[in-house]
Write an enzyme that holds these catalytic residues in place. Structure first.
Site, PDB file in Angstrom:
ATOM      1  N   GLY A  46       0.862  -1.176   0.000  1.00 15.06           N
ATOM      2  CA  GLY A  46       0.000   0.000   0.000  1.00 15.06           C
ATOM      3  C   GLY A  46       0.892   1.217   0.000  1.00 15.06           C
ATOM      4  CB  SER A  48       5.287   2.661   3.962  1.00 18.65           C
ATOM      5  OG  SER A  48       6.071   3.582   3.250  1.00 18.65           O
ATOM      6  CB  CYS A  78       5.129  -3.911  -1.272  1.00 15.37           C
ATOM      7  SG  CYS A  78       5.624  -2.668  -2.456  1.00 15.37           S
ATOM      8  NE  ARG A 135       3.099   3.658  -6.435  1.00 19.25           N
ATOM      9  CZ  ARG A 135       2.056   3.084  -7.036  1.00 19.25           C
ATOM     10  NH1 ARG A 135       2.079   2.903  -8.347  1.00 19.25           N
ATOM     11  NH2 ARG A 135       1.011   2.689  -6.367  1.00 19.25           N
ATOM     12  CG  HIS A 171       2.397  -6.541  -4.152  1.00 14.55           C
ATOM     13  ND1 HIS A 171       1.505  -6.092  -3.217  1.00 14.55           N
ATOM     14  CD2 HIS A 171       3.122  -5.466  -4.517  1.00 14.55           C
ATOM     15  CE1 HIS A 171       1.678  -4.801  -3.016  1.00 14.55           C
ATOM     16  NE2 HIS A 171       2.659  -4.389  -3.793  1.00 14.55           N
ATOM     17  CD  GLU A 173      -0.033  -9.318  -2.114  1.00 10.55           C
ATOM     18  OE1 GLU A 173       1.061  -9.908  -2.019  1.00 10.55           O
ATOM     19  OE2 GLU A 173      -0.138  -8.087  -2.174  1.00 10.55           O
TER      20      GLU A 173
HETATM   21  N1  GLN Z   1       5.890   2.895  -2.689  1.00 11.48           N
HETATM   22  C1  GLN Z   1       5.128   2.452  -1.551  1.00 11.48           C
HETATM   23  C2  GLN Z   1       5.705   3.016  -0.249  1.00 11.48           C
HETATM   24  O1  GLN Z   1       6.773   3.527  -0.254  1.00 11.48           O
HETATM   25  C3  GLN Z   1       5.067   0.935  -1.482  1.00 11.48           C
HETATM   26  C4  GLN Z   1       4.344   0.402  -2.695  1.00 11.48           C
HETATM   27  C5  GLN Z   1       3.610  -0.900  -2.489  1.00 11.48           C
HETATM   28  O2  GLN Z   1       3.346  -1.320  -1.352  1.00 11.48           O
HETATM   29  N2  GLN Z   1       3.172  -1.498  -3.551  1.00 11.48           N
HETATM   30  O3  GLN Z   1       5.062   2.940   0.746  1.00 11.48           O
END
Ligand code: GLN
Length: 212
Positions: A46, A48, A78, A135, A171, A173
């Protein structure tokens, strides 16, 4: 045995679905009291920074640290991995510093916002893991107690385990990959019922079997 999925923000529904698909009881966690009877916790991908804010707003920091201290497995994907890192490159305060790694957020830059790769993860068997990176962060440094589970072709570290904490840059999942969840479920079962755990009870020797 029951595994919680932190459901404040991000891709939590996919983790719940994978757990249920492999026959594990899964519960969405939003409140500290919901951590009392889980045997493991998944921190999803998500954003962070948002996750950090919501963890603090709902007073979840200490109860999650307590759950980890009791030996229950934690699995961060992630953004979840960023939340578990002891050090965030650039000097952001860590959130739940349970994993002795330094992570760099958004490490692949704009040109490579998202990509997929097949990774060798020997711990999970011979079939490579199809990994979806969005990302994604990278692990710049892994401490001496940290097992590296997977690297990219250029050697950068993207999956680790330190005792009861597992984390991936990607990910699993989102690719229908279930083996990380199976691993975490095994660790949770072991935590819930140490007497029955895999590997705890030595196999009987041939002589014991003969005599026994
Ligand atoms: N770029 C997001 C972050 O720095 C992490 C991306 C992801 O969880 N898919 O929180």
């Amino acid at each position: 045995m029951k595994i919680g999925v932190l459901a404040l923000q991000g891709a939590f529904a996919e983790h719940v679905a994978i757990l249920r698909a492999i026959g594990v009881e899964a519960v969405e966690v939003r409140l500290p009291a919901q951590l009392a009877d889980v045997d493991g916790l998944i921190l999803p991908g998500g954003e962070s920074t948002t996750m950090r804010r919501l963890i603090d707003r709902w007073d979840l920091r200490q109860p999650i640290l307590d759950l980890a201290a009791r030996g229950a497995p934690l699995f961060g994907t992630c953004a979840g991995m960023i939340v578990l890192a002891r050090e965030i490159d650039g000097g952001e305060e860590p959130v739940l510093p349970l994993l002795d790694v330094t992570v760099e957020r958004n490490a692949f830059g704009r040109q490579l916002d998202s990509f997929e790769a097949d990774l060798a993860v020997p711990l999970l068997g011979d079939t490579p893991v199809h990994a979806v990176f969005i990302r994604a962060p990278i692990i710049l440094r892994a401490g001496p107690e940290v097992d590296v589970l997977a690297r990219l072709e250029d050697d950068r570290i993207v999956a680790v385990r330190e005792r009861n904490v597992v984390a991936t840059s990607f990910h699993p999942e989102l690719a229908g990959e279930t083996r990380f969840h199976r691993l975490v479920a095994l660790m949770a079962a072991e935590h819930a019922d140490p007497g029955e755990g895999i590997g705890r009870r030595p196999h009987p020797t041939r002589r014991q079997r003969r005599e026994g």
